[in-house]
Design an enzyme around this catalytic site. Structure first.
Site, PDB file in Angstrom:
ATOM      1  N   ASP A 105     -60.848 -98.393 -28.550  1.00  0.00           N
ATOM      2  CA  ASP A 105     -60.198 -99.704 -28.680  1.00  0.00           C
ATOM      3  C   ASP A 105     -60.885-100.712 -27.756  1.00  0.00           C
ATOM      4  OD1 ASP A 105     -58.397-101.612 -29.565  1.00  0.00           O
ATOM      5  OD2 ASP A 105     -56.791-100.983 -28.209  1.00  0.00           O
ATOM      6  N   LEU A 106     -62.193-100.844 -27.919  1.00  0.00           N
ATOM      7  CA  LEU A 106     -62.968-101.746 -27.062  1.00  0.00           C
ATOM      8  C   LEU A 106     -62.753-103.191 -27.495  1.00  0.00           C
ATOM      9  CD1 LEU A 106     -66.303 -99.771 -26.705  1.00  0.00           C
ATOM     10  CD2 LEU A 106     -64.711-100.355 -24.862  1.00  0.00           C
TER      11      LEU A 106
END
Length: 196
Positions: A105-106
């Site tokens: 979940d960058l």
């Protein structure tokens, strides 16, 4: 420093899944720190309460906020601090990818910045979707998620993504295979959005 915690709501029959998730996230946080990537320190995992107690990160702002703050002129491409910071972000992603960790979940909200004097320190948070993998595809998808998140959160920010990818390329010996896969993933994404 004081602690913060991450909690997951429990549904009936969810205890084993939540327990695995808690254990996985705390192990990945520890692995990242061993690799040299800054993350919150884990103090304690309470399986019974489905809670990870971790370091409270004082004096930080989200990368999103840092970019927005430095974008007052409307021409963020000329801002050296933002460019340098994006290079560091890419270098740190390369570090955890080289250790076979993906974040999952960058986004610019899951990257914190701590500034002391004129030095900007990058800290990654929210490893709830993280995992360990040796697969090039998974690392490419991690970068694709980052790219899509940046382009939707920060208008005209392709140069930010390019700088992150430059830092990644310069810091990871296997970057060519991952970046080639990222190019393939982009093409698949475009085809999917054209088809519907």
């Amino acid at each position: 420093s004081s602690g913060i915690n991450a909690e997951w709501p429990l549904r009936p029959g969810d205890e084993k899944l939540t327990s695995r998730r808690l254990t996985q996230e705390s192990r990945i946080l520890a692995k990242c720190r061993t690799l040299g990537v800054s993350t919150p320190t884990v103090y304690f995992v309470d399986q019974g309460r489905a809670t990870i107690y971790m370091e409270y990160l004082k004096d930080t702002i989200q990368l999103k906020e840092f970019i927005d703050t430095h974008n007052t002129s409307g021409d963020i491409s000329s801002l050296t601090p933002v460019k340098e910071l994006c290079y560091k972000v890419g270098s740190q992603i390369a570090t955890f990818h080289s250790g076979d960790v993906i974040h999952g979940d960058l986004t610019s909200s899951n990257i914190l910045i701590r500034t002391s004097r004129d030095h900007h320190h990058v800290i990654f948070i929210d490893f709830g979707l993280a995992g360990t993998t040796t697969l090039v595809e998974d690392k490419g998808v991690d970068l694709y998620v980052l790219e899509k998140a940046f382009l939707s959160s920060h208008p005209n920010s392709q140069w930010l993504v390019d700088e992150i990818l430059r830092g990644y390329k310069m810091s990871y010996k296997d970057s060519k295979t991952v970046l080639d896969r990222l190019a393939e993933i982009r093409l698949r994404g475009r085809k999917r959005s054209m088809v519907g």
